[in-house]
Design a protein around this motif. Sequence first.
Motif, short mmCIF file in Angstrom:
data_model
loop_
_atom_site.label_atom_id
_atom_site.label_comp_id
_atom_site.label_asym_id
_atom_site.label_seq_id
_atom_site.Cartn_x
_atom_site.Cartn_y
_atom_site.Cartn_z
N LEU A 58 50.60 -32.68 -36.13
CA LEU A 58 50.05 -33.25 -34.92
C LEU A 58 50.24 -32.28 -33.75
CD1 LEU A 58 48.90 -36.02 -33.81
CD2 LEU A 58 51.21 -36.36 -32.94
N PRO A 59 49.20 -32.08 -32.93
CA PRO A 59 49.38 -31.27 -31.72
C PRO A 59 50.41 -31.93 -30.80
CG PRO A 59 47.05 -31.74 -32.09
CD PRO A 59 47.83 -32.57 -33.05
N LEU A 60 51.12 -31.12 -30.04
CA LEU A 60 52.16 -31.64 -29.17
C LEU A 60 51.66 -32.00 -27.78
CD1 LEU A 60 55.01 -29.14 -30.11
CD2 LEU A 60 54.50 -31.38 -31.09
N GLU A 61 50.58 -31.39 -27.33
CA GLU A 61 50.07 -31.60 -25.97
C GLU A 61 48.92 -32.61 -25.95
OE1 GLU A 61 51.54 -30.22 -23.35
OE2 GLU A 61 52.94 -29.18 -24.68
N ILE B 141 46.14 -32.75 -24.22
CA ILE B 141 44.79 -32.19 -24.24
C ILE B 141 44.39 -31.78 -25.66
CG2 ILE B 141 45.50 -29.83 -23.68
CD1 ILE B 141 42.96 -29.78 -21.84
N GLU B 142 45.33 -31.30 -26.45
CA GLU B 142 45.05 -30.94 -27.83
C GLU B 142 44.91 -32.17 -28.72
OE1 GLU B 142 48.45 -28.55 -28.64
OE2 GLU B 142 47.59 -26.76 -27.71
N ARG C 218 39.23 -36.50 -32.22
CA ARG C 218 37.79 -36.38 -32.47
C ARG C 218 37.53 -35.74 -33.83
NH1 ARG C 218 37.94 -35.16 -27.03
NH2 ARG C 218 37.89 -32.91 -27.42
N ARG C 219 38.28 -34.71 -34.15
CA ARG C 219 38.09 -34.00 -35.43
C ARG C 219 38.37 -34.92 -36.62
NH1 ARG C 219 41.13 -28.57 -37.66
NH2 ARG C 219 40.05 -28.56 -39.64
N TYR C 220 39.35 -35.78 -36.51
CA TYR C 220 39.77 -36.64 -37.62
C TYR C 220 39.44 -38.12 -37.40
CZ TYR C 220 42.34 -32.53 -39.17
OH TYR C 220 42.68 -31.27 -39.59
N GLU C 221 38.41 -38.41 -36.61
CA GLU C 221 38.13 -39.80 -36.25
C GLU C 221 37.79 -40.70 -37.44
OE1 GLU C 221 34.84 -40.29 -33.56
OE2 GLU C 221 33.74 -38.68 -34.53
N GLN C 222 37.32 -40.13 -38.54
CA GLN C 222 36.99 -40.93 -39.73
C GLN C 222 38.13 -40.96 -40.75
OE1 GLN C 222 34.17 -42.74 -39.77
NE2 GLN C 222 33.77 -41.88 -37.74
#
Length: 73
Positions: free
Chosen positions: A24-27, A29-30, A36-40
Amino acid sequence: MLEDRRQIQTAVLGSADSEEPLMLPLEAIELNAFRRRYEQETFWCGVLLGGCGGQLATKLYTDRVCSLSSSAC
């Protein structure tokens, strides 16, 4: 016994037995781009990584590190 309060930063995709780990990104904004990339997709506390097998949800914070959470872990 004390409850483990560490924040979860790793998960697997699709099911608890998945072999597709991700970090998982830490920030904040990321994290929005990550969502969005993994919404499904669904995120899981992977048993092959030593996790509990529970489904995870992303937690967005602007005042601390973003994390994944589960009521099972």
